[in-house]
Design an enzyme around this catalytic site. Structure first.
Site, PDB file in Angstrom:
ATOM      1  CB  SER A 166      49.496  48.824  41.866  1.00 40.99           C
ATOM      2  OG  SER A 166      50.904  48.900  41.971  1.00 40.99           O
TER       3      SER A 166
ATOM      4  CE1 TYR B 124      50.371  43.569  40.123  1.00 45.65           C
ATOM      5  CE2 TYR B 124      51.304  45.773  39.914  1.00 45.65           C
ATOM      6  CZ  TYR B 124      50.691  44.800  40.683  1.00 45.65           C
ATOM      7  OH  TYR B 124      50.381  45.065  41.998  1.00 45.65           O
TER       8      TYR B 124
HETATM    9  P1  NAD Z   1      49.356  37.884  47.703  1.00 46.18           P
HETATM   10  O1  NAD Z   1      50.010  37.005  46.704  1.00 46.18           O
HETATM   11  O2  NAD Z   1      49.863  37.911  49.109  1.00 46.18           O
HETATM   12  O3  NAD Z   1      47.793  37.589  47.779  1.00 46.18           O
HETATM   13  C1  NAD Z   1      47.031  37.380  46.633  1.00 46.18           C
HETATM   14  C2  NAD Z   1      45.708  36.783  47.014  1.00 46.18           C
HETATM   15  O4  NAD Z   1      44.964  36.544  45.799  1.00 46.18           O
HETATM   16  C3  NAD Z   1      45.827  35.415  47.721  1.00 46.18           C
HETATM   17  O5  NAD Z   1      44.795  35.308  48.682  1.00 46.18           O
HETATM   18  C4  NAD Z   1      45.599  34.425  46.582  1.00 46.18           C
HETATM   19  O6  NAD Z   1      45.130  33.163  47.016  1.00 46.18           O
HETATM   20  C5  NAD Z   1      44.535  35.173  45.792  1.00 46.18           C
HETATM   21  N1  NAD Z   1      44.427  34.710  44.417  1.00 46.18           N
HETATM   22  C6  NAD Z   1      45.404  34.499  43.508  1.00 46.18           C
HETATM   23  N2  NAD Z   1      44.881  34.027  42.357  1.00 46.18           N
HETATM   24  C7  NAD Z   1      43.542  33.949  42.548  1.00 46.18           C
HETATM   25  C8  NAD Z   1      42.443  33.541  41.730  1.00 46.18           C
HETATM   26  N3  NAD Z   1      42.630  33.130  40.478  1.00 46.18           N
HETATM   27  N4  NAD Z   1      41.203  33.588  42.259  1.00 46.18           N
HETATM   28  C9  NAD Z   1      40.999  33.991  43.534  1.00 46.18           C
HETATM   29  N5  NAD Z   1      41.997  34.401  44.359  1.00 46.18           N
HETATM   30  C10 NAD Z   1      43.245  34.377  43.857  1.00 46.18           C
HETATM   31  O7  NAD Z   1      49.408  39.356  47.033  1.00 46.18           O
HETATM   32  P2  NAD Z   1      49.261  40.812  47.677  1.00 46.18           P
HETATM   33  O8  NAD Z   1      50.589  41.466  47.600  1.00 46.18           O
HETATM   34  O9  NAD Z   1      48.530  40.788  48.954  1.00 46.18           O
HETATM   35  O10 NAD Z   1      48.380  41.508  46.541  1.00 46.18           O
HETATM   36  C11 NAD Z   1      47.009  41.821  46.711  1.00 46.18           C
HETATM   37  C12 NAD Z   1      46.648  42.932  45.735  1.00 46.18           C
HETATM   38  O11 NAD Z   1      47.403  44.092  46.039  1.00 46.18           O
HETATM   39  C13 NAD Z   1      46.959  42.585  44.268  1.00 46.18           C
HETATM   40  O12 NAD Z   1      45.934  43.070  43.438  1.00 46.18           O
HETATM   41  C14 NAD Z   1      48.241  43.331  44.012  1.00 46.18           C
HETATM   42  O13 NAD Z   1      48.398  43.657  42.668  1.00 46.18           O
HETATM   43  C15 NAD Z   1      48.027  44.564  44.876  1.00 46.18           C
HETATM   44  N6  NAD Z   1      49.252  45.277  45.239  1.00 46.18           N
HETATM   45  C16 NAD Z   1      50.238  44.660  45.941  1.00 46.18           C
HETATM   46  C17 NAD Z   1      51.373  45.384  46.281  1.00 46.18           C
HETATM   47  C18 NAD Z   1      52.485  44.803  47.089  1.00 46.18           C
HETATM   48  O14 NAD Z   1      53.528  45.474  47.228  1.00 46.18           O
HETATM   49  N7  NAD Z   1      52.352  43.636  47.658  1.00 46.18           N
HETATM   50  C19 NAD Z   1      51.484  46.719  45.894  1.00 46.18           C
HETATM   51  C20 NAD Z   1      50.459  47.302  45.174  1.00 46.18           C
HETATM   52  C21 NAD Z   1      49.339  46.576  44.855  1.00 46.18           C
END
Ligand code: NAD
Length: 263
Positions: free
Chosen positions: A145, A158
Site C-alpha cells: 500500500s 495497517y
Molecule cells: P476487499 O475488502 O475488497 O477484498 C479483500 C479480500 O480479502 C476479499 O476477497 C476477502 O474475502 C479476502 N479476505 C478477507 N479476510 C480474509 C481471510 N482471513 N482469509 C482469506 N481471505 C480473506 O479489499 P481490497 O481493497 O481489494 O484490498 C486488497 C488488498 O489491497 C489488501 O491487502 C489491501 O490492504 C490492499 N490495498 C487496498 C487499497 C484500497 O484503496 N482499496 C489500497 C492499497 C492497498
C-alpha cells in the site's frame, strides 16, 4: 505478454476488490488460477469461476481457506499443488483494515490485521518457495500500500503491517536473487473497493456529508490525481511483473497511487 500464458497463479483475497481485478487480468492472459477469499454465497464463486474461464483462464479452482491462520495458508498451497502440480506465481493480496487512534486500538483488531496483512504473506512465501525452486520459476508479488511507504493517523496496525510487507519483500528478493525467482511489492493508493467504501461511509456519518463530498475529501487529502486507481490497473502491473521483461526486477516496490507518495 505471451510468457505469462499458462502460469499457475495463486491470488489471495480474490473474491472481491483488487484481487478480483487481478485475477480478471490474469485470466485474459491465459493463466491457471487459484482464487481465494470469503463470499456471500457459493453461487457468487461459481459465477466468478465461469466468468474467469470465459475470458481466457486456462483453469480455475477456489480455496475457501482462512489465511489469518497458518493452517489456512498451508491448505491453500497444498490444494493448488494437488490440482495443478506446481505454483508459478503467488500474489499475497488478502487484507483488512481497522481505523482507530493507537491508544484505543482494539488488541484483537491489531492481532487480526498483523495475522492476515503480514504473517499470511510470510507463511505463503515459505510454503511456495520449495515448489518454485523445484520447478525453477517463481514470481511473488505482495500487495502492500502507499501505507507501506508513508503513514496516516488511525491506522497503526495497517501501516505497521504494510511497512513490514515491504521489509519482507526486500529480504525475499535478496535471498532469491541468484535464482529464477523474484519478489516484489505493489503500493496502491486509493482503490474503490469494499475496504475503502467502509472508510468513505464512516466519513459521511462522522461529518454529516454526502457520499460525493466524502469521496472527494478522501481523494483530495491524499491522491493528487483525484481519481481512484482501478483493480485492473493493478492487475496489469502484476502481469508485467510476472512476464519475462521483469526478470531482473526484484526486492522492490512499485507505486500506483496517482502521485500520493510524491508529496
Ligand atoms: P476487499 O475488502 O475488497 O477484498 C479483500 C479480500 O480479502 C476479499 O476477497 C476477502 O474475502 C479476502 N479476505 C478477507 N479476510 C480474509 C481471510 N482471513 N482469509 C482469506 N481471505 C480473506 O479489499 P481490497 O481493497 O481489494 O484490498 C486488497 C488488498 O489491497 C489488501 O491487502 C489491501 O490492504 C490492499 N490495498 C487496498 C487499497 C484500497 O484503496 N482499496 C489500497 C492499497 C492497498
Amino acid at each position: 505478454m505471451k510468457s505469462i500464458a499458462g502460469k499457475v497463479c495463486v491470488v489471495t483475497g480474490s473474491t472481491s476488490g483488487i484481487g478480483l481485478g487481478i485475477v480478471r487480468v490474469l485470466a485474459e492472459h491465459g493463466c491457471a488460477l487459484t482464487i481465494n477469499g470469503f463470499h456471500d454465497s457459493k453461487d457468487v464463486v461459481d459465477k466468478t469461476i465461469q466468468e474467469l474461464k470465459s475470458i481466457g483462464a486456462k483453469d480455475v479452482i477456489y480455496s475457501p481457506a482462512d489465511l489469518s491462520q497458518e493452517s489456512g495458508v498451508k491448505e491453500l498451497v497444498d490444494q493448488t499443488v494437488a490440482h495443478f502440480g506446481r505454483i508459478d506465481v503467488l500474489i499475497n493480496n488478502a487484507g483488512i483494515q481497522h481505523v482507530a487512534p493507537v491508544a484505543e486500538f482494539p488488541v484483537e483488531k491489531w492481532n487480526a490485521i498483523l495475522a492476515l496483512n503480514l504473517s499470511a504473506c510470510f507463511h505463503g512465501i515459505r510454503y511456495v518457495l520449495p515448489h518454485m525452486r523445484q520447478h525453477q520459476f517463481g514470481r511473488i508479488i505482495n500487495i502492500a500500500s502507499a501505507h507501506g511507504l508513508v503513514a496516516s493517523t488511525g491506522k497503526a496496525a495497517y501501516v505497521a503491517a504494510k511497512h513490514g510487507v515491504l521489509g519482507l519483500t526486500k529480504v525475499v528478493g535478496l535471498e532469491t536473487a541468484k535464482e529464477p525467482i523474484t519478489c516484489n511489492a505493489i503500493c496502491p493508493g486509493w482503490v474503490k473497493t469494499p475496504l475503502v467504501e467502509k472508510q468513505i461511509e464512516s466519513r459521511m456519518e462522522a461529518e454529516h456529508i454526502s457520499l460525493e463530498q466524502a469521496t472527494l475529501e478522501l481523494l483530495g487529502e491524499k491522491q493528487p490525481s483525484h481519481q481512484f486507481v482501478t483493480p485492473e490497473q493493478i492487475g496489469s502491473l502484476c502481469a508485467f511483473l510476472i512476464s519475462d521483461a521483469a526478470e531482473q526486477m526484484t526486492g522492490s516496490s512499485y507505486s500506483i497511487d496517482g502521485g500520493w507518495v510524491s508529496q
